[in-house]
Design an enzyme around this catalytic site. Structure first.
Site, short mmCIF file in Angstrom:
data_model
loop_
_atom_site.label_atom_id
_atom_site.label_comp_id
_atom_site.label_asym_id
_atom_site.label_seq_id
_atom_site.Cartn_x
_atom_site.Cartn_y
_atom_site.Cartn_z
N GLU A 33 0.82 -1.22 0.00
CA GLU A 33 0.00 0.00 0.00
C GLU A 33 0.85 1.27 0.00
O GLU A 33 0.70 2.17 0.82
CB GLU A 33 -0.96 -0.04 1.19
CG GLU A 33 -1.88 -1.26 1.13
CD GLU A 33 -2.74 -1.45 2.36
OE1 GLU A 33 -2.72 -0.60 3.25
OE2 GLU A 33 -3.44 -2.50 2.44
N ASN B 186 2.16 -4.52 -3.89
CA ASN B 186 0.81 -4.95 -3.53
C ASN B 186 -0.05 -3.74 -3.17
O ASN B 186 0.37 -2.88 -2.39
CB ASN B 186 0.87 -5.91 -2.34
CG ASN B 186 -0.45 -6.59 -2.05
OD1 ASN B 186 -1.08 -7.14 -2.94
ND2 ASN B 186 -0.86 -6.54 -0.79
N HIS C 242 -10.38 -6.35 -2.13
CA HIS C 242 -11.39 -6.39 -1.06
C HIS C 242 -12.62 -5.68 -1.62
O HIS C 242 -12.64 -4.45 -1.72
CB HIS C 242 -10.88 -5.67 0.20
CG HIS C 242 -9.69 -6.32 0.82
ND1 HIS C 242 -9.74 -7.56 1.42
CD2 HIS C 242 -8.40 -5.91 0.93
CE1 HIS C 242 -8.54 -7.89 1.88
NE2 HIS C 242 -7.71 -6.91 1.58
N GLU D 117 -5.68 -10.75 -1.97
CA GLU D 117 -6.46 -10.66 -0.72
C GLU D 117 -7.97 -10.65 -0.98
O GLU D 117 -8.72 -10.02 -0.27
CB GLU D 117 -6.05 -9.40 0.07
CG GLU D 117 -4.57 -9.28 0.33
CD GLU D 117 -4.21 -8.05 1.15
OE1 GLU D 117 -5.11 -7.45 1.77
OE2 GLU D 117 -3.02 -7.69 1.20
N ASP E 299 -11.71 -10.83 -1.00
CA ASP E 299 -12.91 -11.22 -0.26
C ASP E 299 -14.05 -10.35 -0.78
O ASP E 299 -13.84 -9.26 -1.30
CB ASP E 299 -12.76 -11.13 1.27
CG ASP E 299 -12.11 -9.84 1.77
OD1 ASP E 299 -11.38 -9.91 2.78
OD2 ASP E 299 -12.32 -8.78 1.15
O1 G3I Z 1 -3.92 -11.08 18.27
C1 G3I Z 1 -4.38 -9.90 18.98
C2 G3I Z 1 -5.17 -10.30 20.22
O2 G3I Z 1 -4.30 -10.97 21.12
C3 G3I Z 1 -5.74 -9.02 20.88
O3 G3I Z 1 -6.54 -9.39 21.98
C4 G3I Z 1 -6.59 -8.28 19.85
C5 G3I Z 1 -7.21 -7.02 20.40
O4 G3I Z 1 -6.21 -6.00 20.42
O5 G3I Z 1 -5.76 -7.92 18.72
C6 G3I Z 1 -5.27 -9.09 18.06
O6 G3I Z 1 -4.47 -8.70 16.96
C7 G3I Z 1 -5.23 -8.17 15.88
C8 G3I Z 1 -4.90 -8.99 14.63
O7 G3I Z 1 -5.53 -8.44 13.46
C9 G3I Z 1 -5.33 -10.45 14.77
O8 G3I Z 1 -6.72 -10.50 14.81
C10 G3I Z 1 -4.81 -6.71 15.67
O9 G3I Z 1 -5.27 -5.94 16.77
C11 G3I Z 1 -5.42 -6.18 14.38
O10 G3I Z 1 -4.91 -4.89 14.10
C12 G3I Z 1 -5.06 -7.10 13.22
O11 G3I Z 1 -5.71 -6.62 12.07
C13 G3I Z 1 -5.17 -7.10 10.84
C14 G3I Z 1 -4.95 -5.88 9.92
O12 G3I Z 1 -4.51 -6.31 8.63
C15 G3I Z 1 -3.88 -4.96 10.50
O13 G3I Z 1 -2.64 -5.63 10.51
C16 G3I Z 1 -6.19 -8.06 10.18
O14 G3I Z 1 -6.27 -9.26 10.95
C17 G3I Z 1 -5.76 -8.38 8.77
O15 G3I Z 1 -6.78 -9.13 8.11
C18 G3I Z 1 -5.52 -7.09 7.98
O16 G3I Z 1 -5.06 -7.45 6.71
C19 G3I Z 1 -4.79 -6.35 5.83
C20 G3I Z 1 -3.57 -6.71 5.01
O17 G3I Z 1 -2.47 -6.98 5.88
C21 G3I Z 1 -3.25 -5.60 4.01
N1 G3I Z 1 -4.40 -5.34 3.16
C22 G3I Z 1 -5.62 -5.00 3.92
C23 G3I Z 1 -5.97 -6.13 4.88
C24 G3I Z 1 -7.24 -5.81 5.63
O18 G3I Z 1 -7.05 -4.69 6.45
#
Ligand code: G3I
Length: 340
Positions: free
Chosen positions: A152, A193, A229, A259, A261
């Site tokens: 991004e 990407n 997305h 990615e 969905d």
């Molecule tokens: O694992 C912790 C958990 O222990 C904690 O209790 C909880 C609450 O704070 O957070 C959990 O971690 C989260 C993680 O996802 C796993 O669920 C993070 O806060 C959260 O920020 C993270 O979000 C991810 C996001 O990227 C930011 O990194 C999403 O899962 C993930 O699907 C999303 O993926 C992105 C791609 O990397 C880039 N393109 C867009 C896509 C969607 O945003």
């Protein structure tokens, strides 16, 4: 004991556990015949969920660690790396004959606190970038099919978005990262990407200009990633999408759907699921019709684990298996397209 006698039980168990009919050919086998890598983003449920692990390994021949290869997860402190979860996901993939997409070495999000909480000179941050890429891409050298080197990079006008990276290192930071990634792992394909570039618009035009400049100048780049997305009622223009892919293919680049969905506005109805299925099928057909399109990855595979509900209130159900790992119409639609 005659082993053949337990096969009916194993078939029953497979159907009982996942609702999957063992006589259906898994997506990965159909895709392999088409020279296509089909996969999903995966999380640590590989260690905690039998159905999760079985479905992922049965259906997919490539996976992307959803979060475990991100900067803040692998490099939580300036002098400390943590690869435990990333190792588990890469090992899982290799154990199950799957390739791995690395996501992502440099991103404006997932910057750890130790980097956010201080000022950086240009040289200091360039050293951090080089050390991080050498440590992470170097650790998995030869084991990663492709890296999303910088994720991004662009804003919606097709210019470099403002970030710690661009503000400190200038807009050339992405090419520095590509050179560092090539040094660390010459075997991995280096991918730019991006999201919201499905159509021919200011953002995809800006991305095209930048990667064409890289190709023309010999900056190491092997492909582009279309995150995709999208909304279930997106007015998908297959011809425009095909033209968009073709211009990147004409640069000699691989195309990765990285990615995908297709989020649905609640409540879910059979009509919305049909629209979703049709969209999955149309996108896959466009990819299959483009020889440079080698990768078709969804951002998860079961609605039980998806970022969508947390980000888009009132939306969900964006993937191809439901929360109980039952195949949805979208799964059947993809299966049918791959079976042709
Ligand atoms: O694992 C912790 C958990 O222990 C904690 O209790 C909880 C609450 O704070 O957070 C959990 O971690 C989260 C993680 O996802 C796993 O669920 C993070 O806060 C959260 O920020 C993270 O979000 C991810 C996001 O990227 C930011 O990194 C999403 O899962 C993930 O699907 C999303 O993926 C992105 C791609 O990397 C880039 N393109 C867009 C896509 C969607 O945003």
């Amino acid at each position: 004991m005659n082993v053949l006698r337990i096969i009916p039980f194993l078939i029953f168990l497979s159907i009982a556990l996942t609702g999957y009919s063992a006589d259906e050919v898994p997506l990965r086998e159909l895709a392999a015949k088409r020279g296509m890598l089909i996969g999903a983003a995966a999380n640590m449920m590989i260690q905690r969920g039998t159905q999760y692990a079985e479905t992922l390994a049965r259906e997919m021949n490539i996976l992307t660690p959803e979060n475990e290869l991100k900067f803040h997860r692998t490099h939580p402190a300036e002098d400390r790396y943590d690869f435990q979860n990333a190792d588990a996901l890469v090992d899982f993939a290799e154990t199950n004959g799957m390739k791995v997409r690395g996501h992502t070495l440099i991103w404006h999000q997932s910057i750890p606190r130790w980097m956010r909480d201080r000022e950086w000179t240009r040289d200091e941050l360039l050293n951090v970038m080089r050390d991080h890429i050498q440590a992470v891409a170097g650790r998995y050298k030869g084991r990663i099919y492709a890296w999303d080197v910088v994720n991004e990079y662009f804003d919606n006008k097709g210019e470099p978005r403002k970030s710690l990276w661009s503000e400190t290192l200038g807009s050339a930071y992405m090419e520095y990262a590509h050179h560092f990634a090539l040094e660390a792992d010459p075997s991995a394909k280096l991918i730019v990407n991006e999201y919201d570039i499905e159509n021919i618009n200011a953002k995809s035009d800006g991305m095209y200009r930048r990667v064409k400049d890289y190709v023309d100048r010999g900056v190491p780049v092997d492909g582009v990633g279309f995150q995709m997305h999208v909304l279930y009622d997106w007015r998908f223009d297959a011809d425009e999408f095909a033209r968009n892919l073709q211009r990147f293919a004409d640069l000699g680049l691989e195309i990765h759907i990285t990615e995908l969905d297709v989020r649905i506005k609640q409540p879910v109805t059979p009509e919305k699921l049909k629209k979703q299925a049709d969209l999955y099928a149309a996108i896959l057909r466009t990819c299959l019709d483009q020889p440079a399109c080698k990768v078709f990855i969804m951002w998860g595979f079961t609605d039980r684990f998806s970022w969508i509900p947390f980000t888009f209130k009132g939306f969900g159900d964006g993937l191809i298996f439901d929360r109980d790992f039952q195949p949805k119409p979208a799964y059947e639609a993809i299966h049918e397209v791959l079976s042709r």
